[in-house]
Design an enzyme around this catalytic site. Structure first.
Site, mmCIF file in Angstrom:
data_model
loop_
_atom_site.group_PDB
_atom_site.id
_atom_site.type_symbol
_atom_site.label_atom_id
_atom_site.label_comp_id
_atom_site.label_asym_id
_atom_site.label_seq_id
_atom_site.Cartn_x
_atom_site.Cartn_y
_atom_site.Cartn_z
ATOM 1 N N ARG A 179 50.397 11.400 6.591
ATOM 2 C CA ARG A 179 49.263 12.277 6.968
ATOM 3 C C ARG A 179 48.623 12.301 5.763
ATOM 4 N NH1 ARG A 179 49.793 18.555 9.006
ATOM 5 N NH2 ARG A 179 50.001 17.001 11.101
ATOM 6 N N HIS A 195 44.376 12.490 15.360
ATOM 7 C CA HIS A 195 46.045 13.001 15.390
ATOM 8 C C HIS A 195 46.534 12.221 16.763
ATOM 9 C CE1 HIS A 195 49.397 15.296 14.079
ATOM 10 N NE2 HIS A 195 48.820 16.472 14.529
ATOM 11 N N GLN A 239 49.877 13.570 18.217
ATOM 12 C CA GLN A 239 49.854 15.214 18.837
ATOM 13 C C GLN A 239 49.426 14.872 20.279
ATOM 14 O OE1 GLN A 239 50.087 18.593 17.525
ATOM 15 N NE2 GLN A 239 50.118 18.782 19.823
ATOM 16 N N ASP A 267 41.217 23.864 19.164
ATOM 17 C CA ASP A 267 41.940 23.651 17.948
ATOM 18 C C ASP A 267 41.190 24.416 17.031
ATOM 19 O OD1 ASP A 267 43.084 22.688 15.826
ATOM 20 O OD2 ASP A 267 42.195 20.838 15.659
ATOM 21 N N CYS A 282 47.399 22.718 19.811
ATOM 22 C CA CYS A 282 48.366 21.918 18.906
ATOM 23 C C CYS A 282 48.978 22.599 17.949
ATOM 24 C CB CYS A 282 47.538 20.659 18.291
ATOM 25 S SG CYS A 282 46.025 21.125 17.190
ATOM 26 N N ARG A 293 56.713 17.344 20.483
ATOM 27 C CA ARG A 293 56.321 16.722 19.241
ATOM 28 C C ARG A 293 57.570 15.804 18.958
ATOM 29 N NH1 ARG A 293 52.255 18.015 15.776
ATOM 30 N NH2 ARG A 293 52.793 16.190 14.961
HETATM 31 N N1 NVA Z 1 42.286 19.893 13.316
HETATM 32 C C1 NVA Z 1 43.311 20.200 12.372
HETATM 33 C C2 NVA Z 1 44.835 19.850 12.955
HETATM 34 C C3 NVA Z 1 45.956 20.556 12.544
HETATM 35 C C4 NVA Z 1 47.146 20.235 13.282
HETATM 36 C C5 NVA Z 1 43.455 19.617 11.282
HETATM 37 O O1 NVA Z 1 43.002 18.760 10.945
HETATM 38 O O2 NVA Z 1 43.646 20.834 10.357
HETATM 39 N N1 CP Z 2 50.142 20.431 15.071
HETATM 40 C C1 CP Z 2 50.345 20.273 13.929
HETATM 41 O O1 CP Z 2 50.121 18.782 13.517
HETATM 42 O O2 CP Z 2 51.011 20.950 13.098
HETATM 43 P P1 CP Z 2 51.400 20.941 11.641
HETATM 44 O O3 CP Z 2 49.898 20.791 10.745
HETATM 45 O O4 CP Z 2 52.052 21.943 11.296
HETATM 46 O O5 CP Z 2 52.145 19.553 11.334
#
Ligand code: NVA
Ligand code: CP
Length: 311
Positions: free
Chosen positions: A102, A129, A132, A222, A262, A290
């Site tokens: 990540r 992502h 997801q 989101d 998500c 997930r």
């Molecule tokens: N768009 C959000 C998704 C979190 C799972 C982010 O990147 O923070």
């Molecule tokens: N949806 C998702 O990826 O959640 P986290 O940021 O908690 O991993």
């Protein structure tokens, strides 16, 4: 060897194969049958951003598959002190069997993958992502919706971009409503539209959430402020005024439409408390999935590595 960095690298058949595998593994698990598909394997999990679901689902998933997960926060490894991604990749991939990352920019994960000896999975970047959205599609199918009309309302971010790629590859209808300033990246849109020509996916863009949601089977959104955008919070909250998914908006979708998120969700911003709680069953099934979907992805990648049996 294959990596799972973006949905665009996969054919429709491959994506469906992963979903089928995830379904099979979920069913086995529900019957308390844990098949050690990845026995003795180690999954390195590098996090440069926070996570609840991604960490817990990957770590639990690899354990249930007979392996072990190694949580590597960038604060604790030399990457956070400036060791290059490529060197981190060359070290870690000599010791572990698969890596999940990540991070921020997509090029970083691509660089890691270029230098990695083992499959790399995107656990979220600023651009995508993919794990997801594979999960979301798995959930939609599990809830008995075939060939869905999906309406995404909100920020043209990593989640929206991943929806674009999945719709374009699979061929289902996607409607994306964003404020003009926060639309999806032009490059990603044009790539998706190219793939859509082949799959027959109908993809359309709106600046008015109501138009996008009309008659949809699935409504999704989101956060308006993704990780790394905290400084823009005030400006963003103003710009997204009118983009909340509330009961009035949901009424325009199909009567039995589902709502997915998500997570984490910010009630009163992108979704109302009422809509969130009315659809909590679907949202938390999505969260659970997930685990199953990512197990499918890991097993699929393991099945597709070229191994020299003489080594
Ligand atoms: N768009 C959000 C998704 C979190 C799972 C982010 O990147 O923070
Ligand atoms: N949806 C998702 O990826 O959640 P986290 O940021 O908690 O991993």
């Amino acid at each position: 060897m294959r990596h799972f960095l973006t949905i665009k690298d996969f054919s429709r058949d491959e994506l469906l194969e992963i979903i089928d595998l995830a379904r099979k593994i979920k069913l086995q698990m529900k019957k308390k049958k844990f098949v050690p598909y990845l026995e003795r394997q180690t999954l390195g999990m590098i996090f440069e951003k926070s996570s609840t679901r991604t960490r817990v689902s990957f770590e639990t998933g690899i354990y249930q598959l007979g392996g072990v997960g190694l949580f590597l926060s960038s604060n604790d490894i030399q990457l956070g002190r400036g060791e290059p991604m490529r060197d981190t990749a060359r070290v870690i991939s000599r010791m572990v069997d698969m890596v999940m990352i990540r991070t921020f920019e997509q090029y970083k994960i691509e660089e890691f993958a270029n230098f990695s000896k083992v499959p790399v999975i995107n656990g979220l970047t600023d651009s995508y992502h993919p794990v997801q959205i594979m999960t979301d599609y798995f959930t939609i199918l599990e809830l008995g919706i075939e060939n869905p009309v999906v309406a995404y309302v909100g920020d043209g971010n990593n989640i929206a971009n991943s929806w674009l790629m999945l719709s374009a590859k699979i061929g289902f209808e996607l409607r994306v409503a964003t404020p003009p300033k926060y639309s999806c990246s032009k490059e990603i849109v044009s790539t998706a539209l190219e793939f859509a020509k082949e799959s027959g996916a109908k993809i359309s863009f709106y600046n008015e959430p109501k138009e996008a949601v009309k008659g949809a089977d699935v409504v999704t959104t989101d956060t308006w402020v993704s990780m790394g955008q905290e400084d823009e919070k005030d400006e963003r909250i103003k710009a997204f005024n009118g983009y909340i998914v509330d009961s009035n908006l949901m009424k325009l979708a199909k009567e039995d439409a589902i709502f997915l998120h998500c997570l984490p969700a910010y009630r009163g911003y992108e979704v109302s408390e009422e809509v969130f709680e009315a659809h909590a069953e679907e949202i938390f099934l999505e969260a659970e999935n997930r685990l199953h979907t990512q197990k499918g992805i890991m097993v699929w990648l393991d099945n597709h590595r070229e191994e020299d049996i003489n080594e």
